[in-house]
Design an enzyme around this catalytic site. Structure first.
Site, PDB file in Angstrom:
ATOM      1  N   GLY A  73       0.808  -1.216   0.000  1.00  0.00           N
ATOM      2  CA  GLY A  73       0.000   0.000   0.000  1.00  0.00           C
ATOM      3  C   GLY A  73       0.839   1.262   0.000  1.00  0.00           C
ATOM      4  O   GLY A  73       2.035   1.236   0.328  1.00  0.00           O
ATOM      5  N   THR A 129       8.957   3.880   0.270  1.00  0.00           N
ATOM      6  CA  THR A 129       8.870   2.527  -0.307  1.00  0.00           C
ATOM      7  C   THR A 129       9.454   1.484   0.647  1.00  0.00           C
ATOM      8  O   THR A 129      10.387   1.771   1.417  1.00  0.00           O
ATOM      9  CB  THR A 129       9.617   2.453  -1.663  1.00  0.00           C
ATOM     10  OG1 THR A 129       9.397   1.171  -2.240  1.00  0.00           O
ATOM     11  CG2 THR A 129      11.126   2.703  -1.536  1.00  0.00           C
ATOM     12  N   GLY A 130       8.843   0.300   0.594  1.00  0.00           N
ATOM     13  CA  GLY A 130       9.427  -0.851   1.280  1.00  0.00           C
ATOM     14  C   GLY A 130       9.372  -0.821   2.793  1.00  0.00           C
ATOM     15  O   GLY A 130      10.165  -1.498   3.437  1.00  0.00           O
ATOM     16  N   SER A 158       7.262   3.005  -4.661  1.00  0.00           N
ATOM     17  CA  SER A 158       7.525   2.492  -6.019  1.00  0.00           C
ATOM     18  C   SER A 158       6.321   2.715  -6.934  1.00  0.00           C
ATOM     19  O   SER A 158       6.426   2.568  -8.145  1.00  0.00           O
ATOM     20  CB  SER A 158       7.857   1.002  -5.943  1.00  0.00           C
ATOM     21  OG  SER A 158       6.781   0.313  -5.336  1.00  0.00           O
ATOM     22  N   GLU A 159       5.149   3.043  -6.350  1.00  0.00           N
ATOM     23  CA  GLU A 159       3.945   3.274  -7.160  1.00  0.00           C
ATOM     24  C   GLU A 159       3.649   4.757  -7.333  1.00  0.00           C
ATOM     25  O   GLU A 159       2.528   5.135  -7.684  1.00  0.00           O
ATOM     26  CB  GLU A 159       2.725   2.599  -6.512  1.00  0.00           C
ATOM     27  CG  GLU A 159       2.813   1.099  -6.372  1.00  0.00           C
ATOM     28  CD  GLU A 159       2.856   0.351  -7.692  1.00  0.00           C
ATOM     29  OE1 GLU A 159       3.057   0.971  -8.743  1.00  0.00           O
ATOM     30  OE2 GLU A 159       2.697  -0.874  -7.644  1.00  0.00           O
ATOM     31  N   HIS A 196      -3.535   3.831  -2.291  1.00  0.00           N
ATOM     32  CA  HIS A 196      -3.486   2.528  -2.959  1.00  0.00           C
ATOM     33  C   HIS A 196      -3.339   1.475  -1.868  1.00  0.00           C
ATOM     34  O   HIS A 196      -2.508   1.623  -0.971  1.00  0.00           O
ATOM     35  CB  HIS A 196      -2.304   2.458  -3.925  1.00  0.00           C
ATOM     36  CG  HIS A 196      -1.946   1.058  -4.336  1.00  0.00           C
ATOM     37  ND1 HIS A 196      -2.870   0.184  -4.866  1.00  0.00           N
ATOM     38  CD2 HIS A 196      -0.795   0.363  -4.263  1.00  0.00           C
ATOM     39  CE1 HIS A 196      -2.288  -0.976  -5.109  1.00  0.00           C
ATOM     40  NE2 HIS A 196      -1.023  -0.899  -4.737  1.00  0.00           N
ATOM     41  N   HIS A 224      -4.332  -2.993  -0.722  1.00  0.00           N
ATOM     42  CA  HIS A 224      -4.693  -4.342  -1.160  1.00  0.00           C
ATOM     43  C   HIS A 224      -5.763  -4.874  -0.202  1.00  0.00           C
ATOM     44  O   HIS A 224      -5.519  -5.831   0.541  1.00  0.00           O
ATOM     45  CB  HIS A 224      -3.471  -5.271  -1.129  1.00  0.00           C
ATOM     46  CG  HIS A 224      -2.315  -4.805  -1.955  1.00  0.00           C
ATOM     47  ND1 HIS A 224      -1.056  -5.361  -1.866  1.00  0.00           N
ATOM     48  CD2 HIS A 224      -2.215  -3.831  -2.901  1.00  0.00           C
ATOM     49  CE1 HIS A 224      -0.247  -4.760  -2.715  1.00  0.00           C
ATOM     50  NE2 HIS A 224      -0.910  -3.811  -3.347  1.00  0.00           N
TER      51      HIS A 224
HETATM   52  P1  13P Z   1       5.762   0.683  -1.884  1.00  0.00           P
HETATM   53  O1  13P Z   1       6.195   0.246  -0.496  1.00  0.00           O
HETATM   54  O2  13P Z   1       6.948   0.915  -2.806  1.00  0.00           O
HETATM   55  O3  13P Z   1       4.834   1.849  -1.835  1.00  0.00           O
HETATM   56  O4  13P Z   1       4.998  -0.538  -2.574  1.00  0.00           O
HETATM   57  C1  13P Z   1       3.943  -1.184  -1.934  1.00  0.00           C
HETATM   58  C2  13P Z   1       2.933  -1.730  -2.890  1.00  0.00           C
HETATM   59  O5  13P Z   1       1.848  -2.064  -2.466  1.00  0.00           O
HETATM   60  C3  13P Z   1       3.240  -1.873  -4.323  1.00  0.00           C
HETATM   61  O6  13P Z   1       2.057  -2.131  -5.050  1.00  0.00           O
END
Ligand code: 13P
Length: 229
Positions: free
Chosen positions: A30, A46-47, A79-80, A99, A101
């Protein structure tokens, strides 16, 4: 950094925690962003687990996704971020993007089943229906490209075999759309397990659409449900 930026960073962390606790993002899944001016945005790093963020981890970037103010931890943007920036580009009315899941909504996105049954007033009023964007490889241009066809008429979109994206006029409204969508997906799942969900009639849906426009004045974009009086 001004106080309101600090407040927004804290709000991003609060929302990340809720998403993590509510099964909307396992481990590091997310990302969340907010537009603070035409060329500056705050976004999650990220990450890292979005359930365990602190305000000093939040990144400040420009509209190219480049870091414009290093934080003490030197974290890198999501990364998104390309997907988030595309939403801001296509929708000048949007100030925040989430964003995630979410478990049930993502299951529908994997089965290729859009959330489009009118079964309860709140989901009709606040979401209308939720389409599925074509699959795109995470972190590439495929993902932003996949949502473009839906962005003008939807604030909530499922991402095939991946998750979901919501947007709004502020962080809370973008996040609440994610929560509402997940609740709607859960209801669709549970009602089809328990029995046969009874859909609202066209007349009932028309009344709700009028309520949304005339009484609640819900901000954002909505799909045309194809019901006209
Ligand atoms: P990030 O940690 O880079 O934001 O990525 C998480 C993610 O859900 C990629 O779809």
């Amino acid at each position: 950094m001004n106080n309101s930026e600090q407040f927004l960073k804290e709000q991003i962390c609060d929302i990340g925690k809720r998403m993590y606790m509510k099964d909307m993002g396992a481990a590091n899944d997310g990302n969340i962003s907010i537009k603070i001016s035409e060329n500056s945005f705050l976004c999650t790093p990220t990450g890292v687990s979005k359930g365990f963020m602190t305000p000093d981890m939040i990144c400040k970037i420009n509209s190219q996704g480049e870091v414009i103010e290093e934080n003490l931890l030197n974290t890198k943007p999501s990364s998104e971020i390309k997907m988030h920036l595309r939403v801001y580009q296509e929708r000048p009315d949007v100030t925040a993007v989430v964003h995630a899941h979410p478990l049930y909504a993502t299951a529908f996105a994997i089965c290729g089943i859009p959330l489009n049954k009118q079964i309860m007033p709140e989901s009709t009023i606040f979401l209308g229906e939720v389409p599925i964007a074509e699959y795109g490889t995470p972190s590439t241009e495929e993902l932003p490209n996949s949502i473009v066809p839906y962005l003008q008429n939807h604030d909530a979109i499922l991402l095939a075999n991946h998750g979901a994206l919501t947007c709004g006029i502020d962080l809370m409204s973008a996040y609440f759309k994610m929560e509402s969508m997940e609740f709607y997906a859960k209801l669709l799942y549970l009602t089809s397990v328990i029995g046969e969900p009874k859909e609202l009639t066209n007349e009932q849906v028309t009344t709700l659409v009028h309520l949304r426009e005339k009484k609640f004045k819900v901000p954002g974009r909505f799909p045309d449900l194809g019901i006209h009086d």
